[in-house]
Design an enzyme around this catalytic site. Structure first.
Site, PDB file in Angstrom:
ATOM      1  N   GLY A   1       0.823  -1.211   0.000  1.00  0.00           N
ATOM      2  CA  GLY A   1       0.000   0.000   0.000  1.00  0.00           C
ATOM      3  C   GLY A   1       0.855   1.259   0.000  1.00  0.00           C
TER       4      GLY A   1
ATOM      5  N   SER B   1       6.374   3.413  -5.817  1.00  0.00           N
ATOM      6  CA  SER B   1       6.299   3.093  -7.250  1.00  0.00           C
ATOM      7  C   SER B   1       4.924   3.415  -7.831  1.00  0.00           C
ATOM      8  CB  SER B   1       6.625   1.619  -7.476  1.00  0.00           C
ATOM      9  OG  SER B   1       5.687   0.820  -6.787  1.00  0.00           O
ATOM     10  N   GLU B   2       3.926   3.604  -6.957  1.00  0.00           N
ATOM     11  CA  GLU B   2       2.588   3.966  -7.446  1.00  0.00           C
ATOM     12  C   GLU B   2       2.399   5.477  -7.560  1.00  0.00           C
ATOM     13  OE1 GLU B   2       0.708   1.976  -8.884  1.00  0.00           O
ATOM     14  OE2 GLU B   2       0.655   0.016  -7.903  1.00  0.00           O
TER      15      GLU B   2
ATOM     16  N   HIS C   1      -4.153  -3.009   0.022  1.00  0.00           N
ATOM     17  CA  HIS C   1      -4.577  -4.330  -0.448  1.00  0.00           C
ATOM     18  C   HIS C   1      -5.409  -4.968   0.669  1.00  0.00           C
ATOM     19  CE1 HIS C   1      -0.545  -4.390  -2.899  1.00  0.00           C
ATOM     20  NE2 HIS C   1      -1.407  -3.527  -3.381  1.00  0.00           N
TER      21      HIS C   1
HETATM   22 ZN   LIG Z   1      -0.838  -2.025  -4.742  1.00  0.00          ZN
END
Ligand SMILES: [Zn+2]
Length: 217
Positions: free
Chosen positions: A33, A79-80, A101
């Site tokens: 997350g 990375s998101e 998640h």
């Molecule tokens: Zn994710």
């Protein structure tokens, strides 16, 4: 210290606090997350990549310009980041974004099924929680898919075969939505395991949304 440095510091500390809260509330495990908040009109603070939430210090938290340039922080952004930036760009009303998640909501993401309003607290998110098309994690495309599913008003979506994204006026509000979505997903799952849950009609969801707005003011 300038005013903007003070607000940056406060927001970076808030990212640390809510990161630890994700673990305490069982909304994620390990480094899973990520979460972010607007710092100013053209900057956000976002959780760093690959650091366990217990270990994140405010100075680790990257501050990133909306074009993706890293301005501050000792560690790489999550990375998101492209997904978070896409949501802020599409939704000027959004001040905080949470991605988890969390297991019950992610169960529905894996089924590709929206979460209907079988419990009134789903009104924190909208009249249902939609599901995006599938896109690979940590790509600009998953951000576009999230933006398409959120539309102009909804504050949560399931990311197909992946997890949950919530977006609301502040990080605190987005965090509350993430908790409510997980709770409602769990209740819906349990209700379905023993019977056929009743879903609240849209008129009632509109009424609840108005009540929540009034309560928030
Ligand atoms: Zn994710």
């Amino acid at each position: 210290m300038s005013e903007s440095e003070t607000s940056d510091r406060d927001v970076r500390r808030t990212i640390c606090e809510y990161g630890r809260q994700l673990l305490a509330d069982d909304l994620t495990t390990g480094t899973g997350g990520n979460l972010s908040a607007r710092v100013g009109e053209d900057r956000i603070a976002i959780s760093p990549s690959g650091v366990p939430y217990e270990d994140i210090e405010p100075t680790d938290v990257p501050v990133v310009r909306t074009d993706g340039t890293v301005l501050e922080g000792d560690i790489e952004p999550s990375s998101e980041l492209p997904m978070h930036l896409a949501v802020y760009e599409a939704r000027p009303d959004v001040g905080g974004v949470v991605h988890t998640h969390s297991p019950y909501a992610t169960t529905f993401a894996s089924l590709g099924e929206p979460i209907p309003a079988s419990h009134y607290l789903l009104a924190f998110a909208g009249s249902e929680v939609p599901v995006t098309r599938y896109e690979t994690h940590a790509t600009p495309e998953i951000g576009e898919a999230a933006v398409d599913a959120l539309g102009e008003e909804v504050s949560a979506t399931l990311l197909r075969n992946h997890g949950v994204l919530t977006a609301d006026a502040s990080l605190e509000d987005a965090y509350t939505v993430a908790q409510m979505v997980e709770f409602c997903a769990r209740i819906h799952h349990q209700a379905r395991a023993v019977g056929d849950p009743e879903v609240l009609p849209d008129e009632e969801m509109d009424r609840l949304a108005e009540k929540l707005d009034a309560y928030g003011q």
